[in-house]
Enzyme design. Structure first.
Site: not given
Length: 390
Positions: A182, A184-186
């Site tokens: 998603q 916001t993930k790294v």
């Protein structure tokens, strides 16, 4: 206090543009007509020392598919951390299971193995440790407890791309692991998810189930759903994966400085680290407001004040039993207060936890200094009122 922007996220350049064009030019944009998703699975599995990886539509579906693979039945119980994003428990409920919250460790904020024995029953089918903020849960103790009891371990690694335990990737820890891509993930393509599978057999089963129950020979083997990742997503993720190791190395360096400085501010308790977690991608820099020092200071007020000062900060997730969503599907016989009494650390995090997003760590020394200065300023200047939250 700060008017300059922090580093943007997601980060991309012409490499992602070229990857999307490459996927478009294949002429087929679903995984069975192209090769981008297949190649991403191979590269993602290798990156995590896993026998195999399966790309899916999103992280929530990855959890649901993992529970489908283990044969979770209606009424089966699954132990989950009381402090996690609600998708961990929702996946259990959507498969007909009953999530059973346990407390988290006060230092690492991950599932506390010491709480497992108190909630296990003859109906316990699985336990889902969450690698919160990128820190790996105590997989040694959790696996040692679960294996003799025939309880399956499923790692929720939605925040832990590339994390390592005693130098080993998550794919070497003997259990399935699920991921989210998603926004916001790294590691991100806006959406998407994946599972690491510990055996060829489990991979083939998951692959069949993610493809509407259709095996490689196109025979329909089981009732399932469509969790396939499209080719354009796979192409973007391949490029993003190529950047992850270097970004993680930078986050590790910056986080060490940030955590040390935050711990020097009265009233701030940063997330600790188990030395066995040898790589942490630091999805979030997490810390707690100490009620002993800051008992009259509301967490959400602190978060809003930090945002007003130009510092990206967010209140932590509520404990799952404190959400309305948790109680709209099947649960056990305990009440909110029953769970709260045996999960004091999750209560504390849910009421008093704060998060700084990972892209801050992709900046330089000035970004770290400004975060520390902003937190210190806000805590010093905000008025206290009342006794505060627990």
């Amino acid at each position: 206090m700060r008017t300059a922007p922090f580093p943007d996220w997601p980060q991309f350049d012409d490499s992602e543009r070229a990857a999307v064009v490459r996927a478009l030019d294949q002429g087929s944009w679903w995984r069975h007509g192209g090769k981008e998703v297949d190649l991403f699975e191979e590269e993602f599995a290798e990156f995590h020392d896993a026998p195999a990886a399966l790309a899916v539509t999103n992280g929530s579906h990855a959890l649901e598919l993992a529970l489908e693979v283990i044969g979770l039945r209606p009424g089966d119980e699954v132990i989950v951390p009381a402090y996690t994003f609600i998708a961990t428990s929702t996946a259990v409920q959507r498969r007909g299971g009953i999530p059973v919250p346990v407390d988290v460790d006060p230092v690492t904020f991950c599932l506390d193995p010491a709480g497992l024995e108190a909630v296990v029953t003859e109906r316990t089918r699985a336990v889902i440790p969450v690698h919160i903020g990128g820190h790996i849960a105590d997989m040694g103790a959790i696996t040692a407890w679960a294996d003799p009891r025939g309880i399956t371990v499923i790692q929720d690694a939605a925040q832990a791309h590339g994390a390592r335990w005693r130098g080993r990737g998550l794919g070497q820890l003997g259990s399935m692991a699920t991921f989210s891509f998603q926004e916001t993930k790294v590691l991100t393509a806006g959406e998407g998810g994946a599972l690491l599978l510990p055996t060829e057999e489990s991979y083939e089963d998951a692959r069949t189930r993610h493809n509407c129950g259709r095996a490689r020979d196109l025979s329909l083997r089981t009732a399932s759903s469509n969790y396939r990742m499209p080719e354009l997503t796979g192409a973007v993720l391949r490029v993003q994966l190529g950047r992850l190791a270097a970004q993680t190395e930078q986050r590790e360096r910056r986080h060490e400085k940030l955590a040390a400085a935050l711990s020097g501010i009265p009233g701030i308790i940063p997330q600790g680290r188990d030395e066995r977690c040898t790589v942490n991608p630091h999805y979030m820099t997490m810390f707690v407001l100490d009620p002993g020092e800051l008992g009259g200071l509301d967490r959400d007020t602190v978060a809003h004040a930090l945002l007003a000062e130009g510092i990206p900060a967010f209140g932590g997730n509520p404990a799952i039993h404190r959400t309305e969503a948790f109680w709209t599907a099947r649960t056990g016989d305990e009440s909110v207060e029953d769970i709260a009494r045996r999960c004091p650390n999750a209560e504390r995090l849910g009421h008093r936890g704060l998060m700084i997003p990972h892209q801050v760590l992709l900046g330089g020394d000035q970004e770290i200094d400004d975060v520390v200065e902003g937190v210190a300023k806000v805590l010093a200047e905000l008025p206290r009122s009342g006794a505060g939250q627990p």
